[in-house]
Design an enzyme around this catalytic site. Structure first.
Site, PDB file in Angstrom:
ATOM      1  CB  SER A 148      -0.850  -0.162   1.106  1.00 16.30           C
ATOM      2  OG  SER A 148      -1.618   1.355   1.171  1.00 16.30           O
ATOM      3  CE1 TYR A 160      -3.642  -2.309   5.059  1.00 17.25           C
ATOM      4  CE2 TYR A 160      -3.024  -0.351   4.395  1.00 17.25           C
ATOM      5  CZ  TYR A 160      -3.867  -1.385   4.253  1.00 17.25           C
ATOM      6  OH  TYR A 160      -4.099  -1.411   2.453  1.00 17.25           O
TER       7      TYR A 160
END
Length: 269
Positions: A148, A160
């Site tokens: 990401s 995350y």
């Protein structure tokens, strides 16, 4: 839908790709694209009904043979069955499964944080480790690890972003070791993509400018182009290429502040 336990059915010559999390989003886009390119598939997810529906659809559209593996990658015993399948050999691995949490780090139950790490990090390491020996022996193969932009620019949540930073660093390190083996690896770093991801995490995204959204097709097409060019880091979309380039040129603390201002990391981890 036809299931098969080995890399090839008798008389079959199609290459095989294994995709985790293929029932929606980027994983679904990769499954469709690889099926259209002539791959048979091993589809790995928790929802057996959606997996079966996808396998049937791809068989009707592309003549694709699909093996369905129902597995929760947060569980060690489920990861082991996927590892065993990869040890039989595939030509393409897409480590796509992953998730985030809503809520601040200190409010999320520890077992949920551990499950997130097991899916986002542990499964990527274990599945890649299982896939590489047959690929290296064949001097052919591709591994795409879906990371990401959050792994490149700090500040969007905590666990995350950290898990995706691990995936980026892990993949870049692998690329050096795999040079000359015929096996390619890529860390795919999309920004915001129109998928079920944020809805499942309970993260409100209605205020995000439309210009920052990417389509699944655009992300997958960009990933495959970069893979063909040997680019280890793939950042789809000019807006995200610009953001990550700027972030790499300024002090890290300023980049984190910029990221928090643009995307508001509160209420997620």
């Amino acid at each position: 839908m036809i299931e098969h336990p080995h890399p090839r059915l008798p008389g079959a010559t199609r290459p095989v790709a294994l995709i985790t999390g293929p029932t929606s989003g980027i994983g679904h886009g990769y499954a469709t694209r690889l099926a259209s390119l002539g791959y048979d598939l091993v589809l790995v997810a928790r929802d057996e009904q959606r997996l079966a529906a996808l396998a049937t659809d791809l068989e009707h559209r592309f003549g694709t043979r699909s093996q369905v593996l129902v597995a929760d990658l947060a569980l060690a015993q489920d990861r082991e069955q996927v590892v065993a399948r990869l040890a039989d050999g595939v030509e393409f691995l897409v480590n796509n499964a992953g998730f985030a949490h809503s809520g601040e780090f200190w409010t999320v139950p520890p077992d949920q944080l551990q499950a997130q790490l097991d899916v986002n990090v542990t499964s990527v390491v274990q599945l890649t480790r299982a896939a590489l020996p047959p690929m290296i022996a064949a001097a052919n193969g591709c591994v795409v690890n879906v990371a990401s932009v959050a792994g490149l620019i700090p500040g969007r949540g905590s666990t995350y972003s950290a898990s995706k930073a691990y995936v980026v660093s892990f993949t870049e390190g692998l690329a050096g070791g795999l040079a000359g083996t015929g096996v390619r690896v890529q860390a795919l770093c999309p920004g915001f993509v129109r998928t079920e991801f944020h809805q499942r995490a309970g993260i409100e995204m209605s205020s995000l400018p439309k210009a920052l959204w990417l389509s699944v097709d655009r992300v997958v097409a960009g990933s495959l182009r970069d893979l063909e060019k040997g680019r280890v880091l793939s950042v789809p979309g000019m807006q995200y290429k610009a953001l990550t380039t700027v972030a790499g040129m300024i002090p890290r603390t300023l980049g984190a502040r910029l990221n928090r201002g643009l995307f508001d990391a509160r209420g997620r981890t």
